[in-house]
Scaffold this motif. Structure first.
Motif, PDB file in Angstrom:
ATOM      1  N   TRP A 212       0.791  -1.229   0.000  1.00  0.00           N
ATOM      2  CA  TRP A 212       0.000   0.000   0.000  1.00  0.00           C
ATOM      3  C   TRP A 212       0.825   1.282   0.000  1.00  0.00           C
ATOM      4  O   TRP A 212       0.478   2.243  -0.683  1.00  0.00           O
ATOM      5  CB  TRP A 212      -0.947   0.010   1.203  1.00  0.00           C
ATOM      6  CG  TRP A 212      -2.011  -1.034   1.124  1.00  0.00           C
ATOM      7  CD1 TRP A 212      -2.531  -1.605  -0.008  1.00  0.00           C
ATOM      8  CD2 TRP A 212      -2.690  -1.647   2.227  1.00  0.00           C
ATOM      9  NE1 TRP A 212      -3.493  -2.533   0.313  1.00  0.00           N
ATOM     10  CE2 TRP A 212      -3.619  -2.585   1.677  1.00  0.00           C
ATOM     11  CE3 TRP A 212      -2.617  -1.516   3.606  1.00  0.00           C
ATOM     12  CZ2 TRP A 212      -4.451  -3.361   2.478  1.00  0.00           C
ATOM     13  CZ3 TRP A 212      -3.445  -2.280   4.405  1.00  0.00           C
ATOM     14  CH2 TRP A 212      -4.348  -3.197   3.847  1.00  0.00           C
ATOM     15  N   LYS A 215       1.968   2.952  -3.345  1.00  0.00           N
ATOM     16  CA  LYS A 215       0.837   3.456  -4.126  1.00  0.00           C
ATOM     17  C   LYS A 215       0.305   4.756  -3.538  1.00  0.00           C
ATOM     18  O   LYS A 215       0.001   5.711  -4.265  1.00  0.00           O
ATOM     19  CB  LYS A 215      -0.270   2.398  -4.177  1.00  0.00           C
ATOM     20  CG  LYS A 215       0.140   1.112  -4.879  1.00  0.00           C
ATOM     21  CD  LYS A 215      -0.974   0.071  -4.815  1.00  0.00           C
ATOM     22  CE  LYS A 215      -0.528  -1.237  -5.474  1.00  0.00           C
ATOM     23  NZ  LYS A 215      -1.573  -2.283  -5.383  1.00  0.00           N
ATOM     24  N   ILE A 216       0.188   4.785  -2.222  1.00  0.00           N
ATOM     25  CA  ILE A 216      -0.292   6.008  -1.556  1.00  0.00           C
ATOM     26  C   ILE A 216       0.705   7.139  -1.745  1.00  0.00           C
ATOM     27  O   ILE A 216       0.323   8.289  -2.004  1.00  0.00           O
ATOM     28  CB  ILE A 216      -0.532   5.729  -0.053  1.00  0.00           C
ATOM     29  CG1 ILE A 216      -1.688   4.733   0.116  1.00  0.00           C
ATOM     30  CG2 ILE A 216      -0.827   7.023   0.697  1.00  0.00           C
ATOM     31  CD1 ILE A 216      -1.882   4.265   1.541  1.00  0.00           C
ATOM     32  N   CYS A 242      -0.707   4.973   7.031  1.00  0.00           N
ATOM     33  CA  CYS A 242      -0.098   3.759   6.481  1.00  0.00           C
ATOM     34  C   CYS A 242       1.350   3.618   6.941  1.00  0.00           C
ATOM     35  O   CYS A 242       1.777   2.531   7.345  1.00  0.00           O
ATOM     36  CB  CYS A 242      -0.178   3.793   4.947  1.00  0.00           C
ATOM     37  SG  CYS A 242       0.264   2.232   4.158  1.00  0.00           S
TER      38      CYS A 242
END
Length: 408
Positions: A212, A215-216, A242
């Motif tokens: 994740w 991508k974030i 995250c």
């Protein structure tokens, strides 16, 4: 030659568990195989610092000789009944010089340093050395045994990233083998910690950090409105959450591996995390997060500066003295993480958070009849502390440097 990063892949654990079997069998039958343990440690140090990392291995050897000479020279000095403060300060300064040089050199531009500086874990073994020197000065350690001290510094399950053990506690475990019933309990904890570590580091940590987070990060850098030079969007908030989760599960997973392997070896290395996101205030957080590091800073920086300042009467007001001690303690912690602006700001941020928290707690005690205390206020305290901590991790990550034009 094989070069293995501690706790980084299945190959490492297969080799590790195979090598641990004689130690496990010996401790089960009440015997500590010290010669085998020494060879076992040597093999894993070679696997960690050999091969392409041979220069780190040389640095470790040079560091070890230097710190050994320093520690036992100071022990000899204390045995003569001498206790000059200037000699103590000089010894501590000399002990941290290799770490200081390493921190400075590693902040230089890539390629500007033509050789490898320091080695993996230099911070944690340096903290162990400084702790022993300070306790020799205090008299809480009367005698350092060379063999035990060598194993204490090079205890391979914790050498790269802690937890930071204390010499007296380590020696107490190392000097004897546990009873069979106690060791069976140790093995049960060891298995539990290792499986929990796999869950944290290789499953949950992988989802947050590998699946994740990139991508974030990409979305946060690609979109957003410019505010004061920062490109802000809800993706930045997502990154904050995250990264905070990744940081916890990755590091807590590693620490669980280190503690679990220690328990297999009959050494009760202290735990490093205790449900930190349940903290009710920032001081409670530092009693739960990276516990061995925060307690080391508390005992050997915060408390010692406080006592020294009280003795010298530098700050007569105890509240102001405590605040100054917090500021120095966390500022040094920030510099220890690295000579980069966001690490230093991270340290100052936590110092200010604790100072504000102490002000609030004093106010709360003074007006406890007017301020409600129930499960809802406790839940809000946990919620607030969580977000204060997560924002500090956003600072710590250095991601704001990427968002802020000109600070890359």
């Amino acid at each position: 030659m094989i070069n293995l990063q501690p706790y980084s892949n299945p190959q490492y654990f297969l080799i590790l568990l195979a090598a641990l079997l004689p130690i496990i069998i010996g401790l089960y039958f009440g015997k500590r195989l010290k010669i085998y343990e020494a060879l076992f440690t040597l093999v894993f140090l070679v696997l960690t610092f050999g091969g392409v990392k041979w220069q780190e291995g040389i640095n470790l050897l040079l560091w070890l000789v230097f710190e050994f000479c320093l520690t036992f020279a100071y022990q000899h000095y204390r045995k003569q009944g001498k206790n000059k403060t200037s000699i103590f300060y000089l010894t501590v300064i000399l002990a941290i010089i290799p770490l200081t040089v390493t921190k400075f050199m590693t902040t230089q531009p890539a390629g500007s340093v033509p050789f490898v500086v320091g080695f993996l874990g230099i911070s944690y073994v340096t903290f162990k050395t400084v702790q022993v020197i300070m306790e020799l000065r205090d008299g809480t350690i009367k005698q350092v045994d060379p063999g035990t001290y060598l194993r204490f510094l090079l205890f391979f399950p914790t050498i790269s990233s802690g937890p930071i053990d204390r010499y007296r506690r380590f020696k107490q475990d190392y000097d004897k083998a546990p009873s069979r019933s106690d060791y069976i309990t140790d093995m049960q904890y060891a298995v539990r910690y290792i499986f929990q570590g796999f869950l944290y580091k290789f499953i949950i940590g992988w989802f947050f950090g590998t699946l994740w987070l990139p991508k974030i990060e990409h979305q946060a850098l690609a979109v957003g409105n410019m505010v004061g030079g920062l490109k802000l969007s809800w993706w930045v908030v997502a990154y904050m959450y995250c990264y905070s989760m990744y940081l916890f599960f990755d590091f807590a997973g590693y620490s669980l591996f280190a503690v679990g392997i220690s328990y297999f070896m009959g050494i009760h290395t202290p735990m490093n995390f205790n449900q930190p996101f349940k903290s009710k205030n920032i001081k409670d957080f530092w009693n739960r997060w990276h516990i061995t590091l925060s307690f080391w800073f508390r005992d050997f920086i915060y408390m010692r500066f406080t006592f020294w300042a009280m003795k010298k009467k530098l700050i007569k007001n105890r509240i102001r003295l405590s605040q100054a001690s917090y500021l120095i303690d966390f500022l040094i912690m920030g510099f220890w993480h690295g000579l980069t602006w966001y690490y230093i700001v991270y340290g100052i941020y936590h110092a200010l958070a604790i100072i504000i928290n102490d002000i609030w707690l004093r106010f709360k005690r003074k007006h406890q009849k007017q301020i409600p205390h129930n499960k809802f206020t406790e839940a809000f305290a946990i919620f607030l502390t969580f977000h204060v901590v997560c924002f500090s991790f956003l600072i710590f990550s250095g991601f704001l440097s990427q968002l802020w034009f000109g600070w890359k």
